[in-house]
Scaffold this motif. Structure first.
Motif, mmCIF file in Angstrom:
data_model
loop_
_atom_site.group_PDB
_atom_site.id
_atom_site.type_symbol
_atom_site.label_atom_id
_atom_site.label_comp_id
_atom_site.label_asym_id
_atom_site.label_seq_id
_atom_site.Cartn_x
_atom_site.Cartn_y
_atom_site.Cartn_z
ATOM 1 N N TYR A 172 -4.391 -0.932 -5.383
ATOM 2 C CA TYR A 172 -3.533 -1.085 -4.223
ATOM 3 C C TYR A 172 -3.043 -2.515 -4.181
ATOM 4 C CZ TYR A 172 -6.105 3.130 -3.075
ATOM 5 O OH TYR A 172 -6.669 4.374 -3.125
ATOM 6 N N GLN A 189 -7.567 13.256 0.470
ATOM 7 C CA GLN A 189 -8.907 13.262 1.065
ATOM 8 C C GLN A 189 -8.883 13.392 2.581
ATOM 9 O OE1 GLN A 189 -11.481 10.093 -0.135
ATOM 10 N NE2 GLN A 189 -13.193 10.914 0.995
ATOM 11 N N ASN A 218 -19.972 6.468 -3.456
ATOM 12 C CA ASN A 218 -18.953 6.046 -2.496
ATOM 13 C C ASN A 218 -18.158 4.861 -3.001
ATOM 14 O OD1 ASN A 218 -19.758 6.376 1.008
ATOM 15 N ND2 ASN A 218 -18.797 7.717 -0.420
ATOM 16 N N GLY A 219 -16.850 4.957 -2.839
ATOM 17 C CA GLY A 219 -16.014 3.802 -3.115
ATOM 18 C C GLY A 219 -15.894 3.447 -4.574
ATOM 19 N N THR A 220 -16.139 4.410 -5.469
ATOM 20 C CA THR A 220 -16.069 4.083 -6.886
ATOM 21 C C THR A 220 -14.680 4.337 -7.459
ATOM 22 O OG1 THR A 220 -16.968 6.261 -7.288
ATOM 23 C CG2 THR A 220 -18.492 4.427 -7.394
ATOM 24 N N GLY A 221 -13.794 4.905 -6.652
ATOM 25 C CA GLY A 221 -12.420 5.065 -7.118
ATOM 26 C C GLY A 221 -12.008 6.495 -7.416
ATOM 27 N N LYS A 222 -12.780 7.459 -6.949
ATOM 28 C CA LYS A 222 -12.411 8.858 -7.193
ATOM 29 C C LYS A 222 -11.076 9.188 -6.524
ATOM 30 C CE LYS A 222 -16.178 10.241 -5.098
ATOM 31 N NZ LYS A 222 -16.770 8.970 -4.667
ATOM 32 N N THR A 223 -11.003 8.844 -5.260
ATOM 33 C CA THR A 223 -9.760 9.095 -4.534
ATOM 34 C C THR A 223 -8.611 8.334 -5.168
ATOM 35 O OG1 THR A 223 -10.964 9.450 -2.489
ATOM 36 C CG2 THR A 223 -8.650 8.864 -2.278
ATOM 37 N N THR A 224 -8.892 7.104 -5.537
ATOM 38 C CA THR A 224 -7.843 6.307 -6.158
ATOM 39 C C THR A 224 -7.329 6.983 -7.432
ATOM 40 O OG1 THR A 224 -8.982 4.362 -5.299
ATOM 41 C CG2 THR A 224 -7.289 3.988 -6.951
ATOM 42 N N TYR A 236 -9.153 -1.470 5.105
ATOM 43 C CA TYR A 236 -9.263 -1.519 3.647
ATOM 44 C C TYR A 236 -10.569 -0.939 3.121
ATOM 45 C CZ TYR A 236 -5.432 -4.667 4.541
ATOM 46 O OH TYR A 236 -4.261 -5.198 4.996
ATOM 47 N N ALA A 292 -13.232 1.970 1.920
ATOM 48 C CA ALA A 292 -13.203 3.312 1.344
ATOM 49 C C ALA A 292 -13.705 4.293 2.411
ATOM 50 C CB ALA A 292 -14.070 3.396 0.102
ATOM 51 N N TYR A 293 -13.335 5.555 2.225
ATOM 52 C CA TYR A 293 -13.619 6.560 3.230
ATOM 53 C C TYR A 293 -15.096 6.610 3.610
ATOM 54 C CZ TYR A 293 -13.457 10.972 5.713
ATOM 55 O OH TYR A 293 -13.552 11.940 6.669
ATOM 56 N N GLY A 294 -15.942 6.589 2.618
ATOM 57 C CA GLY A 294 -17.369 6.714 2.884
ATOM 58 C C GLY A 294 -17.892 5.603 3.782
ATOM 59 N N VAL A 324 -8.369 -1.258 -8.754
ATOM 60 C CA VAL A 324 -9.561 -0.464 -8.457
ATOM 61 C C VAL A 324 -10.039 0.283 -9.697
ATOM 62 C CG1 VAL A 324 -10.482 1.423 -7.069
ATOM 63 C CG2 VAL A 324 -8.894 -0.227 -6.035
ATOM 64 N N GLN A 332 -18.865 15.439 -3.133
ATOM 65 C CA GLN A 332 -20.090 14.679 -2.938
ATOM 66 C C GLN A 332 -21.298 15.507 -3.342
ATOM 67 O OE1 GLN A 332 -19.936 11.645 -2.145
ATOM 68 N NE2 GLN A 332 -18.085 11.305 -0.956
ATOM 69 N N ARG A 377 0.852 -1.164 0.000
ATOM 70 C CA ARG A 377 0.000 0.000 0.000
ATOM 71 C C ARG A 377 0.897 1.226 0.000
ATOM 72 N NH1 ARG A 377 -2.596 0.072 4.884
ATOM 73 N NH2 ARG A 377 -1.577 -1.830 5.559
HETATM 74 N N1 LIG Z 1 -5.459 1.171 0.879
HETATM 75 C C1 LIG Z 1 -6.336 0.423 0.217
HETATM 76 N N2 LIG Z 1 -6.075 -0.868 0.015
HETATM 77 C C2 LIG Z 1 -6.925 -1.659 -0.648
HETATM 78 N N3 LIG Z 1 -8.084 -1.230 -1.170
HETATM 79 C C3 LIG Z 1 -8.412 0.058 -1.006
HETATM 80 C C4 LIG Z 1 -7.548 0.950 -0.294
HETATM 81 N N4 LIG Z 1 -8.114 2.172 -0.288
HETATM 82 C C5 LIG Z 1 -9.277 2.035 -0.961
HETATM 83 N N5 LIG Z 1 -9.456 0.784 -1.402
HETATM 84 C C6 LIG Z 1 -10.592 0.266 -2.159
HETATM 85 O O1 LIG Z 1 -10.634 0.938 -3.407
HETATM 86 C C7 LIG Z 1 -11.965 1.223 -3.785
HETATM 87 C C8 LIG Z 1 -12.078 2.682 -4.193
HETATM 88 O O2 LIG Z 1 -11.798 3.508 -3.097
HETATM 89 P P1 LIG Z 1 -11.681 5.087 -3.197
HETATM 90 O O3 LIG Z 1 -11.213 5.571 -1.880
HETATM 91 O O4 LIG Z 1 -10.864 5.450 -4.388
HETATM 92 O O5 LIG Z 1 -13.178 5.510 -3.441
HETATM 93 P P2 LIG Z 1 -13.837 6.947 -3.489
HETATM 94 O O6 LIG Z 1 -14.572 7.022 -4.749
HETATM 95 O O7 LIG Z 1 -12.847 7.999 -3.221
HETATM 96 O O8 LIG Z 1 -14.856 6.819 -2.287
HETATM 97 P P3 LIG Z 1 -15.319 7.891 -1.190
HETATM 98 O O9 LIG Z 1 -16.388 8.663 -1.821
HETATM 99 O O10 LIG Z 1 -15.840 7.040 -0.104
HETATM 100 O O11 LIG Z 1 -14.143 8.695 -0.801
HETATM 101 C C9 LIG Z 1 -12.834 0.860 -2.602
HETATM 102 O O12 LIG Z 1 -13.508 -0.317 -2.917
HETATM 103 C C10 LIG Z 1 -11.882 0.606 -1.462
HETATM 104 O O13 LIG Z 1 -12.332 -0.454 -0.667
#
Ligand SMILES: Nc1ncnc2c1ncn2[C@@H]1O[C@H](COP(=O)(O)OP(=O)(O)OP(=O)(O)O)[C@@H](O)[C@H]1O
Ligand SMILES: Nc1ncnc2c1ncn2[C@@H]1O[C@H](COP(=O)(O)OP(=O)(O)OP(=O)(O)O)[C@@H](O)[C@H]1O
Ligand SMILES: [Mg+2]
Ligand SMILES: [Mg+2]
Lengths: 336, 234, 366, 254, 291
Positions: free
Chosen positions: B14, B86, B39-45, D148, D150-152, B19, B190, A331
């Motif tokens: 990761y 974030q 949520n959790g769709t990968g924006k942060t990623t 592991y 996601a933030y939300g 992702v 959001q 990570r």
């Molecule tokens: N450090 C990590 N290791 C493994 N998987 C991760 C890690 N961080 C996030 N993920 C997974 O990657 C996916 C996308 O996460 P991400 O944080 O990019 O979503 P997001 O769109 O930013 O969500 P949010 O709106 O909640 O911030 C999620 O399914 C999460 O579980």
């Protein structure tokens, strides 16, 4: 809307506390060892003792997140109280074991207040300092403890009035293994219980643990005290099965080796100490019989490789833990 | 307007976990992109991948013609990326001022400029990072990205936890910076309404892939589409 | 062909006491190289184990050697607790235990199967206490490491010295793990005795001497007298001029002027990269001799009780001088020499200038 | 007993030279849906930290149900029904959401000291944990270690933990920051639907949510109470507009 | 009296110089490097061997010990240490202890297990006394030298860390490697430089300390506890903390052993425990905010 009765949740939760198939096998092998491999009885005894000692450290370190480099203090207390009891009061092993446990538990209770606050480093040093002070005390009171020459003339009676400690060390091995198993079962119970989960909560996030109503201070006290008792039991076993106690039971390297063993086996899953003790002791015995002068080099190399390659891949290639944890190194920024 | 950022067929994640899959989009200089998704769709990623903080499996990123994906994380700042993570990730053992000076690069934005924009931070100059309120940390994270003097700002939920009055000011500031200084920005939010108002383009992610890409106006004017793309799946 | 005669040599080969183990192992191997590995028709086999100075490990190793390897003799023992922990095994299994290093008086009483070829601290301390008053030393401060051997040294030195009319100005004990001797030495300086008596385990000796010199104690008229551990031959040569003139008492010096010793030192240095044998080495060397002779006496048959009987009362010329194994105490009786550090051919040596003959362990006369 | 559940008088908190809370007095009525708003750094989080005992106050008094709890240990305040969420997630990273919630429910039901039976052995505990998981959309990730998520999802877990404590008084510090727009209302709906004798204090910067949720509001500025009143009064107050709401779209609501 | 104070200060300075490198790697980089003593030992052996076999003067050996240990540190950082920064502390302990074991055995193999003794040049061996009676101040020259070197080092280091950007970049990298890199800090270079510097300091400490503490292959294990005490009591967030802690411990230890020799062994440990229970973060933590 939710499926009735919480069945799914309950099964998922209880999965963690079920006995795996390999567990009884492991114990059967352990108990067969002194019979099948007679010549190894002595080392089986030694491994059982340090495994119990490591189990004790796992309770505080692995489950509660309290590091301790002074665990030898309780080990030593157990050893000396059991030895003194045998020498001056009664040679019965089980009574002596109880005495050792009680002594360590009482001191552990008071010591637990010194590890409530502070960082890992301060805890390390406070516990270490406490052990060293005990060491010096035992040295100073040489009329009772025999000082640096060690406490001699400890003669143990037979276990349960029946089994004499023999030269081969088989009685000793079975005695220690049995005590280990009993305390292991106890620790296993505790670890999988709600109480055990609150300890892990404290380890993970103390602030939040408080905020859901966990009495953090008293939980740490209980965990530490119980662990001290287990360490005392291990010390008592050592004194009883060797018929001897000397100052080195308090020594820094006892605590340090212990920490190494536990970390080798992995913290926080109870078998870490057992596995670590087996690996560490056997490696040490094997290497030092090949090259008595330079075996520490190879042991060091083993540790380095172990860490670099990853314990999981080296020692635990199996995956019974539901989700496989990601390697933390992966990570983060290893972008191209 | 010249194209600043081009992302092509990007896959990242990761460790072994993937992702993002096959993400492609482009952004012009001085333009603002709203990055939306549940949520959790990968924006942060996606933002983290642009900043070099994830493992990239395939695809390419080019910033003003530079192959960004070939650069290690720390060189991407020099190449023009300014990142607001974030969870803010303020350096906890540095003071507010040190948080800014430790990363600052020469350019128009200086710590003093940041203090002018967020007077609150000026008052807390010698506080350690952890001794800030949530909103103050957010301001500091934005300020810290600005003093990098980037060409492309990556803002991961920058409005979260800010008082309405500060939100207004920050939105105005972002608009001004992009308009007047030719900076580009990718903003994850959001709240589609707030952000679409100041964006030129919009990309919507779902399960790590792009499910919509177009002008911001298009989305703003079509609440039904927004609801379909972002509404909670029940 | 009879089964080999096995000697289980348990020593600290690593850790703080490593040099002890090295010296003894080297000496034992030297003995075997010089005297062959067949005695009375039996092939002698040496099994070396490292106990890292942990008594419980020593005990386990002894147990395994006796049970699994079926050794005929146990030997070695770097520190007192190790010897003590093994004693019951020796008794229980009727295996002779030849103690080659550990120096606390009471060890030989722990089992009738223990025979010692090293020395005891009382033995060497009292010699110094006899010598000092005759040489203008009227008041002394003692400085010893705070553990068994140190306390032994302090006790026997002080008793004998006071008996001889001397005055003990103060008794200082330094913790075993003591990086800096400054406060203790300063205290001694302020007390201004005629001499400072020191016992510290070899290794710490150099530091004491250096700081002694650095503090200008010699110039303030204080003499340094010590047991031979402080000017350990193993290190003496590296200590430099600070060691010059230090008076010590011990049972062995590599500079002992005898043919037997010359031969021993030369051979030892040749076999060990010029390493100088010290008092540990001679303990190991003589220990092997005692075992060999006992085996011969039993005509190669061995057997625990017979071996111990064969060891008792042995009289021979060791590199250290004439010695014998007291049949009653199974402890060694030997000459204790007074030595002064001198430079010869650019090297530092403990040069003997006086001797107390046939010193028994005074610790046994209680 | 009065129907003031939680109150504080003249609370002061100083960090070195900074006065984060300066003489705050506040009363939370039984069953209230009370919002605490104010500019960034006004001292809202600090106030919650004082009320819950995370920080000791420099001066002042806190009473819960008539009892002086100023010096009471944090976990004992929880036992008395005062529960909070954190602005910055505070989770048990190595545990899964399921384990976390089962643990919290056990602790809440006084089973936290049990060491002879396994976690989850109690069917009622498992059932409650399962309900909470379903309610907060965490069921599909219930076996994923929290680190592991996601933030939300973590944010949801944060609130779920607080509700699992069965609070009598609930203090929410920006609970829905980072939660997508659609789910925000739903979560606050859950909170609003708590039994009518449960009192809630909410800190939130999203004015849409605040105005639809609160029936009483306090505005904190620079560590002191600027004004208190009904949502309508606050929305109309020009001072609040000036220091906090601004004149953007948000202020139009209310 | 004064002599005791002086000896205490010198002893404290020595402790400090030995622990300084650890304060850098552990305190600033947050890496539990128990192999610290091994680097010190390397510095010590470089000095001893150069002096014995090549007749290099003592003063010239000191910088060489620094450079030698620093280079070794750099090489090891690049090859072995780097992947471990973000591992749990316990893994770091395991790894660095393993490394220490290897170093101990390797030195034993190549150089032997006997004590090595440093022969100081004559001008460092003397002693100066001023005043008389109860106020005599006797100063060993070597101890004076240690104090001087130490003071100089402290000033330089404190300047580098507090007044240059390197210090804050280092702390930023430690706080959050991922984000620091994402914000343009070359974390690898920062860590490499710091680690090499910390190792170099350890080497220098070993070279200076060998004279007083002795030098044998057990050195890294024997003195590990002392390094840790200094860093724990001093707190890990600055250089002055460990310095003051080392001075405090040094003076208390020397004075305690002088005035109440019976309690010699207890003083340091008791003092440490009392301080740590009283101030669990260490005596001298970095205070944030305006005081
Ligand atoms: N450090 C990590 N290791 C493994 N998987 C991760 C890690 N961080 C996030 N993920 C997974 O990657 C996916 C996308 O996460 P991400 O944080 O990019 O979503 P997001 O769109 O930013 O969500 P949010 O709106 O909640 O911030 C999620 O399914 C999460 O579980
Ligand atoms: N430990 C601390 N040391 C010094 N100052 C602090 C500390 N904690 C908080 N502060 C200061 O106290 C003030 C109040 O902080 P608090 O977190 O209560 O604000 P808040 O109202 O919750 O703001 P936000 O809406 O941004 O979360 C802030 O200015 C902050 O910088
Ligand atoms: Mg996100
Ligand atoms: Mg806040």
């Amino acid at each position: 809307m939710p499926p009735a009765g919480g069945v799914i949740a309950q099964t998922a939760l209880l999965r963690a506390s079920r006995w795996r198939a390999w567990e009884p096998v492991l114990w059967l092998v352990a108990f067969a060892a002194p019979l099948v491999l007679r010549q190894y009885a002595a080392i089986v005894n030694e491994i059982a003792i340090v495994a119990l000692f490591a189990l004790s450290l796992d309770l505080v370190l692995g489950f509660t997140g309290i590091v301790s480099l002074g665990h030898a203090a309780f080990f030593g207390l157990g050893a000396y109280s059991a030895a003194l009891f045998a020498k001056y009061a009664m040679p019965d092993p089980l009574l002596g074991l109880a005495v050792g446990i009680v002594a360590a538990t009482v001191v552990g209770f008071f010591a637990s207040f010194t590890v409530q606050r502070g960082t890992d480093l301060t805890r390390l040093m406070v516990t270490l300092g406490a052990a060293l002070i005990l060491l010096e005390l035992a040295n100073k009171f040489s009329e009772i403890t025999g000082g640096a020459d060690g406490l001699q003339g400890v003669v143990m009676g037979p276990v349960l009035g029946k089994f004499d400690f023999d030269l081969e060390g088989r009685t000793a091995a079975y005695y220690s293994l049995t005590v280990l198993l009993v305390f292991f079962l106890l620790a296993r119970r505790i670890a999988r219980s709600p109480f055990g989960s609150t300890l892990m909560a404290i380890r993970d996030n103390r602030l939040r643990a408080m905020a859901i109503g966990i009495p953090v201070g008293s939980r740490i006290t209980v965990a530490y005290t119980v662990a001290a008792g287990l360490a005392g039991a291990a010390g008592a076993l050592l004194a009883q099965t060797t018929g001897f106690a000397s100052l080195d039971v308090f020594e820094f390297h006892r605590s340090a080796d212990l920490m190494l063993m536990l970390v080798i086996g992995g913290t926080g899953w109870l078998y870490g100490g057992v596995l670590g003790a087996i690996v560490f002791k056997l490696a040490q015995d094997f290497l030092s019989s090949i090259t008595p002068q330079y075996w520490t080099f190879w042991l060091g190399l083993f540790l380095v490789v172990l860490v670099l390659v990853g314990r999981d891949r080296l020692l635990r290639p199996w995956t019974w833990f539901g989700i496989k944890k990601l390697d933390p190194r992966l990570r983060g920024d290893d972008g191209l | 307007m010249a194209e600043l950022l081009k992302v092509d067929n990007l896959s990242a994640g990761y460790g072994e976990a993937v992702v993002l899959q096959g993400v492609s989009f482009a952004l012009d200089e001085g333009a603002t992109l709203a990055l939306l998704g549940r949520n959790g769709t990968g924006k942060t990623t996606l933002l983290n991948t642009l900043a070099g903080a994830t493992r990239q499996h395939a695809g390419s990123i080019s910033l003003a013609g530079n192959a960004l994906h070939k650069l290690p994380s720390h060189q991407r700042a020099a190449a023009g990326i300014g990142w607001v993570p974030q969870e803010r990730n303020i350096f906890k053992s540095l003071t507010v001022h040190e948080n800014l000076t430790a990363v600052a690069r020469p350019g128009k934005w200086t710590p003093d400029g940041v203090y002018a924009m967020f007077p609150r931070l000026a008052e807390r100059k010698t506080n350690l990072g952890t001794q800030l309120s949530g909103g103050e940390q957010q301001m500091l994270a934005v300020g810290r990205a600005l003093v990098l003097n980037p060409r492309l700002l990556l803002l991961d939920e920058p409005l979260e936890g800010l008082a309405p009055i500060i939100v207004d000011e920050l939105l105005k500031a972002i608009r001004r910076i992009t308009r007047d200084e030719g900076l580009s920005a990718i903003i994850v939010e959001q709240h589609p309404q707030a952000i679409l108002a100041i964006s030129d383009r919009a990309v919507v992610l779902d399960r790590g892939t792009v499910v919509h890409s177009g002008t911001a106006r298009e989305l703003r004017d079509d609440p039904a589409l927004v609801d379909r793309l972002l509404g909670v799946a029940r | 062909q009879a089964a080999p005669f096995k000697i289980g040599l348990i020593l600290p080969m690593t850790g703080q006491q490593a040099t002890t183990g090295r010296q003894i192992e080297a000496a034992a191997r030297l003995w075997m190289a010089q005297n062959g590995d067949t005695v009375a028709g039996r092939k002698v086999e040496l099994i070396v184990k490292d106990d890292t100075s942990l008594p419980d490990v020593t005990r386990r190793l002894a147990q395994e050697l006796v049970v699994n390897d079926k050794v005929d003799v146990l030997a070695g023992m770097g520190i007192t607790p190790s010897a003590m922990a093994v004693a019951p095994i020796a008794t229980q299994s009727k295996t002779p235990l030849v103690v080659m290093a550990a120096a606390t008086s009471s060890i030989t009483e722990a089992s009738p199967f223990i025979v010692r070829t090293s020395f005891t601290l009382p033995q060497v301390s009292v010699a110094l206490a006899d010598w000092a008053p005759k040489n203008g030393i009227k008041s002394v401060v003692t400085l010893v490491s705070d553990y068994g051997p140190g306390i032994d040294a302090e006790k026997y030195f002080a008793e004998r010295f006071q008996f001889n009319g001397g005055k003990i100005a103060d008794k200082l004990r330094v913790p075993l793990r003591n990086p800096d001797f400054a406060p203790f030495l300063q205290k001694v300086r302020d007390l201004k005795p005629d001499a400072l008596f020191v016992f510290v385990p070899s290794g710490a000796g150099a530091a004491v001497m250096k700081q002694f010199g650095e503090r200008g104690m010699d110039k303030a008229g204080i003499k340094l007298i010590a047991t031979g551990d402080v000017t350990d031959d193993d290190q003496l040569n590296d200590m430099g001029d600070v060691a010059l003139g230090v008076v010590t008492s011990h049972h062995y010096s590599a500079a002992h002027p005898s043919a037997a010793n010359k031969k021993f030192v030369e051979a030892f240095q040749k076999a060990n990269k010029n390493l100088r044998p010290n008092f540990m080495a001679v303990g190991g060397y003589d220990g092997m001799r005692v075992i060999y002779e006992a085996l011969k006496k039993t005509g190669g048959k061995g057997g625990g009780e017979a071996l111990v009987a064969g060891m008792k009362g042995q009289v021979f010329e060791s590199p250290r001088g004439p010695v014998f194994i007291d049949a009653q105490t199974r402890d060694i009786v030997q000459n204790v020499y007074l030595r002064k550090v001198e430079k010869k051919d650019g090297q530092l040596w403990n040069v003997e200038f006086d001797v107390l003959k046939d010193v028994k362990d005074p610790g046994k006369t209680k | 007993m009065s129907d003031v559940v939680l109150s504080c008088q003249n609370l002061v908190k100083k960090f070195g030279g900074i006065t984060a809370t300066g003489n705050v007095s506040l009363q939370l009525a039984r069953g209230a849906r009370h919002a605490l708003i104010g500019p960034n750094g006004a001292g809202k989080t600090t106030l919650i930290n004082l009320l819950t005992g995370v920080l000791p106050p420099t001066e002042g008094r806190i009473t819960l149900e008539g009892e002086d709890i100023t010096r009471l240990a944090p976990h004992l305040r929880v036992r008395r029904g005062m529960v909070r969420t954190f602005q910055i997630n505070q989770l048990f990273l190595s545990m899964t959401p399921l384990q976390t919630l089962a643990l919290v429910v056990s602790q809440q039901r006084g089973l936290g000291g049990r060491f002879w039976s396994a976690l989850g052995r109690d069917r009622a505990v498992a059932e409650r944990a399962e309900q909470l998981l379903a309610h907060f959309h965490l069921a599909e990730v219930m076996d994923v270690p929290t680190e592991y998520l996601a933030y939300g999802k973590r944010r949801l877990l944060e609130i779920a933990i607080a509700l699992a404590c069965e609070p009598r008084v609930l203090l929410l510090d920006e609970p829905v920051a980072g939660v997508p727009a659609g789910e925000r209302e739903e979560i606050l709906q859950t909170v609003a639907e708590l039994p009518s004798d449960v009192s809630v204090l909410l800190i939130e910067h999203d004015m849409d949510l605040v105005f639809s949720f609160a029936n009483r509001m306090t505005v904190l500025v620079n560590g002191t109470v600027l004004t208190e009143g009904s949502p309508e009064e606050i929305a109309a107050d020009p001072r609040v507009k000036e220091v906090y709401l601004g004149h953007g779209e948000e202020a139009a609501h209310g | 009296m004064l002599t005791i104070l002086f000896d205490g200060i010198a002893y404290g300075m020595l402790l400090f110089i030995l622990a300084l490198g650890l304060a850098v790697t552990m305190g600033l980089m947050n890496f539990i490097n128990l192999a610290h003593g091994a680097f010190a030992m390397v510095g010590g052996y470089i000095t001893v061997l150069l002096m014995q076999h090549y007749g290099v003067p003592f003063l010239a050996c000191l910088p060489l010990a620094f450079v030698g240990a620093g280079l070794l540190g750099a090489v090891l950082e690049r090859t072995l240490y780097r992947p471990l920064y973000r591992r749990p502390h316990l893994d770091q302990v395991l790894f660095s202890i393993g490394l220490t074991f290897m170093a101990v055995a390797a030195v034993d193999y190549f150089v032997g297990s006997t004590q090595q003794i440093v022969q100081l040049p004559a001008w460092l061996r003397g002693r100066t006394e001023i005043g008389d009676g109860a106020w005599t101040l006797g100063m060993g020259h070597y101890r004076l030298f240690i104090i001087a070197v130490c003071a100089a080092l402290t000033i330089v280091l404190q300047y580098v860390l507090s007044s240059t950007r390197f210090g804050s970049r280092l702390r930023a990298s430690v706080d959050d490697q991922r984000v620091a890199a994402g914000l343009g800090i070359n974390v690898n270079v920062v860590f490499l430089a710091t680690f090499a510097f910390g190792s170099g300091l350890a080497g220098l400490g070993g070279a200076l300390g060998a004279e007083v503490l002795g030098l044998d292959p057990q050195f890294p294990l024997k003195f590990m506890i002392y390094f840790l005490i200094v860093v724990a009591v001093g707190g890990t967030s600055s250089i002055t903390g460990p310095l003051l802690a080392a001075l405090l411990l040094g003076i208390a230890d020397v004075a305690g052993k002088y005035y109440i020799p019976k309690l010699g062994a207890f003083i340091v440990y008791t003092l440490m425990i009392v301080i740590l229970i009283w101030r669990p973060q260490g005596l001298f933590v970095r205070q944030g905010g305006k005081a």
